[in-house]
Design an enzyme around this catalytic site. Structure first.
Site, PDB file in Angstrom:
ATOM      1  CB  THR A   8      -7.416  27.542 -25.115  1.00 40.46           C
ATOM      2  OG1 THR A   8      -7.532  27.005 -26.250  1.00 40.46           O
ATOM      3  CG2 THR A   8      -7.364  29.247 -25.429  1.00 40.46           C
ATOM      4  CD  GLN A   9      -2.708  27.508 -20.425  1.00 44.05           C
ATOM      5  OE1 GLN A   9      -2.528  28.176 -19.518  1.00 44.05           O
ATOM      6  NE2 GLN A   9      -3.321  26.451 -20.387  1.00 44.05           N
TER       7      GLN A   9
END
Length: 181
Positions: A8-9
């Site tokens: 997850t960025q």
């Protein structure tokens, strides 16, 4: 899986404002219940405060999914502690330290848990209040607040404590929290 490993960025569903303050004999915490899906105010009843046990409470800002993941891990950690039945319980200082290690470890793997946590409770006979963020940065304080609401709430909490000249009592602290929310 055939493709590259993905992390997850950026968080998807988030909650922001959490507030906490020590009072004479304890800690009081509050959080808004809004879960935002991007810029859409999507979920209006998100619970972001968790009672860990009789001495510890946890409030979370940031990604809701990451909070729910850690909530399950902490719940299992508490169940394991209860099963040992050795008279020891997870204290707020230990929970705060453990969260610091977990968040720092995940950050070091470039897969951070996108959260800010406030850990409160009673350690011995004294109120305990700690902060830890997604990088694993941690400290303790008398007043803590996160998110945009925190920027507006901290001056209100500070003013109330300065006016009293120290820690508030339980009812005064509750009134200040209601003002902040």
């Amino acid at each position: 899986s055939a493709g590259p490993k993905k992390h997850t960025q950026s968080p998807i569903t988030t909650g922001t404002s959490t507030f906490a303050m020590k009072f004479d004999g304890g800690v009081i915490m509050a959080a808004d219940t809004l879960g935002s899906y991007g810029s859409l105010a999507r979920y209006t009843n998100m619970q972001r405060i968790m009672k860990v046990n009789e001495t510890s409470v946890l409030a979370a800002g940031g990604d809701i999914a990451d909070f729910q993941f850690l909530q399950e891990v902490i719940t299992q950690k508490q169940i394991d502690e209860d099963c040992r039945d050795d008279g020891f319980t997870l204290k707020p200082k230990a929970l705060h330290s453990w969260l610091t290690r977990v968040l720092y470890n995940r950050r070091s793997k470039f897969d951070p848990l996108w959260n800010i946590f406030l850990v409160g409770g009673i350690e011995g006979d004294e109120p305990y209040l700690g902060y830890v963020n997604l990088q694993g940065t941690a400290f303790t304080e008398t007043l803590l607040a996160t998110g945009l609401g925190g920027e507006m709430a901290l001056p209100v909490m500070r003013r109330a404590m300065e006016k009293k000249g120290g820690l508030l009592n339980k009812e005064e602290a509750r009134e200040v929290m209601l003002q902040c929310i």
